[in-house]
Scaffold this motif. Structure first.
Motif, PDB file in Angstrom:
ATOM      1  N   PRO A 219       0.819  -1.210   0.000  1.00  0.00           N
ATOM      2  CA  PRO A 219       0.000   0.000   0.000  1.00  0.00           C
ATOM      3  C   PRO A 219       0.857   1.266   0.000  1.00  0.00           C
ATOM      4  CG  PRO A 219       0.168  -0.841   2.229  1.00  0.00           C
ATOM      5  CD  PRO A 219       0.974  -1.771   1.349  1.00  0.00           C
ATOM      6  N   ALA A 220       0.275   2.379  -0.421  1.00  0.00           N
ATOM      7  CA  ALA A 220       0.979   3.671  -0.366  1.00  0.00           C
ATOM      8  C   ALA A 220       0.213   4.585   0.579  1.00  0.00           C
ATOM      9  CB  ALA A 220       1.048   4.285  -1.756  1.00  0.00           C
ATOM     10  N   MET A 221       0.752   4.789   1.767  1.00  0.00           N
ATOM     11  CA  MET A 221       0.060   5.581   2.785  1.00  0.00           C
ATOM     12  C   MET A 221       0.869   6.809   3.173  1.00  0.00           C
ATOM     13  SD  MET A 221      -0.934   2.272   5.135  1.00  0.00           S
ATOM     14  CE  MET A 221      -0.685   3.139   6.672  1.00  0.00           C
ATOM     15  N   PRO A 222       0.189   7.943   3.482  1.00  0.00           N
ATOM     16  CA  PRO A 222       0.921   9.059   4.081  1.00  0.00           C
ATOM     17  C   PRO A 222       1.316   8.679   5.500  1.00  0.00           C
ATOM     18  CG  PRO A 222      -1.439   9.506   4.092  1.00  0.00           C
ATOM     19  CD  PRO A 222      -1.254   8.191   3.381  1.00  0.00           C
ATOM     20  N   THR A 223       2.340   9.323   6.048  1.00  0.00           N
ATOM     21  CA  THR A 223       2.729   8.975   7.420  1.00  0.00           C
ATOM     22  C   THR A 223       1.754   9.605   8.408  1.00  0.00           C
ATOM     23  OG1 THR A 223       4.122  10.916   7.733  1.00  0.00           O
ATOM     24  CG2 THR A 223       5.167   8.948   6.787  1.00  0.00           C
ATOM     25  N   PHE A 224       1.780   9.073   9.603  1.00  0.00           N
ATOM     26  CA  PHE A 224       0.959   9.581  10.691  1.00  0.00           C
ATOM     27  C   PHE A 224       1.306  11.052  10.962  1.00  0.00           C
ATOM     28  CE2 PHE A 224      -0.489   9.765  15.120  1.00  0.00           C
ATOM     29  CZ  PHE A 224      -1.710   9.125  15.012  1.00  0.00           C
TER      30      PHE A 224
END
Ligand SMILES: [Zn+2]
Length: 391
Positions: A219-224
């Motif tokens: 997956p490609a997620m933005p960081t917290f």
């Protein structure tokens, strides 16, 4: 401000006749969770969007504020990150459970919670059967297989078919044949492996089959930190949660003796959380045991797991937060219900309580499914919770 999520996996349930219509959360003695609800504000959270399976992956992504519709690609790629297995473009990661199948029936989705050491020996024996040999041993029964295909198969989580005939639940769809072939190829090797022969001799469940499921690409997620401007840490024994933590850019803290079971190192987790908060803004502390008891349909063990979470995690974390000088807020909740009656996850909204600096108390007198229905927050989307807490 310091922020903590205390997540008791699968704690929520349904009223149980043997408990005079109470749920395990209501029947358990949970003075610390009740205090948190009483001094804080409760509500119900929808952690599983329509059209998604009610898995811990989807539910925990939601709680962390990641819209599953946007970021969920499957469970196994999240676990791959936790295991340090890099996925390239085109790679499809699969969860590879050790299971026990007796007379064609899924009698244990965990092969009797086989030890990691036993599991490693079995994985070594199975590796040569797998294309490119990309089979990795995980914690207990939870292993990982990486293939260059298989995305278009429809797979069933083994914990959803406890005590059912497996035949109708094998992989289906375009890529199913390859998966079924691998699952079948493993059977004779497992059947005669010394680890299993010893388990059978000791009256334990053998890992006599592998079960592939939960597949997906990376997956490609933005960081917290990009989402909330907070630096944080993830504390969990479970690879799935650690993987979400890695993709979210959280510090994934190793706690010796954290097992994902009722005998986990609670004190170590609490200590690690409080220590992390000295330098970070946020900690996600996850305890797996109530969910495991739910999957096994063990009511008394689920109540005990909830009580241990209350006594040895919730209480000491609140105490530790009170001892330090910074303001703080805590969000307490399960990710989903794992009702004893169905031995698997349900998609019902779950109770949550938020307590700490500036959070106005509602009328709640304890932490339970029932109380949360009347909570001051009402029904909210779980993806909004951390944002609400960190506002
Ligand atoms: Zn869960």
């Amino acid at each position: 401000m310091k922020y903590v999520v205390l997540l008791g996996d699968g704690m929520a349930d349904l009223p149980i006749p043997a408990l005079q219509g109470k749920t395990p959360l209501q029947a358990a003695s949970t003075p610390n969770m009740d205090l948190l609800a009483k001094q804080g504000r409760c509500g119900l959270a929808r952690t599983v969007p329509d059209g998604f399976p009610p898995g811990s992956d989807v539910a925990n992504l939601s709680v962390m504020g990641y819209l599953p519709q946007k970021y969920y690609t499957g469970r196994a790629p999240l676990e791959a990150a936790a295991m340090g297995v890099h996925l390239d473009n085109g790679d499809i990661a699969f969860r590879c459970n050790f299971v026990t199948v007796e007379d064609g029936i899924m009698s244990d989705y965990s092969a009797g919670h086989i030890t990691s050491e036993e599991g490693r020996a079995l994985i070594e024996a199975l590796k040569p059967l797998m294309p490119e040999q990309r089979l990795y041993a995980g914690v207990s029964y939870r292993n990982l297989l990486v293939l260059k295909a298989g995305a278009r198969a429809v797979c069933t989580p083994p914990h959803d078919i406890s005590d059912q005939v497996i035949d109708g639940h094998l992989p289906r769809g375009q890529d199913a044949d390859l998966l079924i072939e691998l699952m079948q190829a493993a059977r004779p090797v497992l059947a005669k492996h010394p680890v299993n022969l010893k388990r059978i001799a000791e009256g334990k469940k053998p890992a006599n089959m592998i079960w592939l499921w939960g597949q997906g690409p990376r997956p490609a997620m933005p960081t917290f930190q990009e989402l909330y401007g907070l630096k944080g840490a993830m504390i969990s024994a479970v690879d799935l949660l650690r993987g979400i933590g890695k993709y979210a850019g959280l510090e994934v803290i190793e706690v010796p003796g954290a097992t994902g079971n009722i005998d986990t190192n609670y004190e170590g987790k609490v200590e690690a959380a409080l220590l992390a908060l000295k330098t970070l803004d946020f900690v996600y502390l996850h305890v797996e045991a109530p969910d495991e008891a739910g999957h096994e349909g063990k009511m008394d063990e689920k109540i005990k797991a909830i009580e241990l979470f209350d006594q040895r995690v919730v209480g000491p974390v609140i105490e530790g937060l009170r001892r330090q000088s910074e303001d703080w807020r805590v969000l307490l909740m399960p990710d989903h219900a794992t009702p004893i009656a169905i031995k698997t996850h349900s998609r019902d909204p779950v109770p949550f309580a938020m307590m700490g600096k500036g959070i106005e108390a509602d009328e709640s007198s304890g932490f339970s499914e029932e109380e949360a229905k009347r909570g001051g927050f009402g029904l909210v989307e779980a993806t909004k919770l951390v944002g609400m807490m960190a506002k």
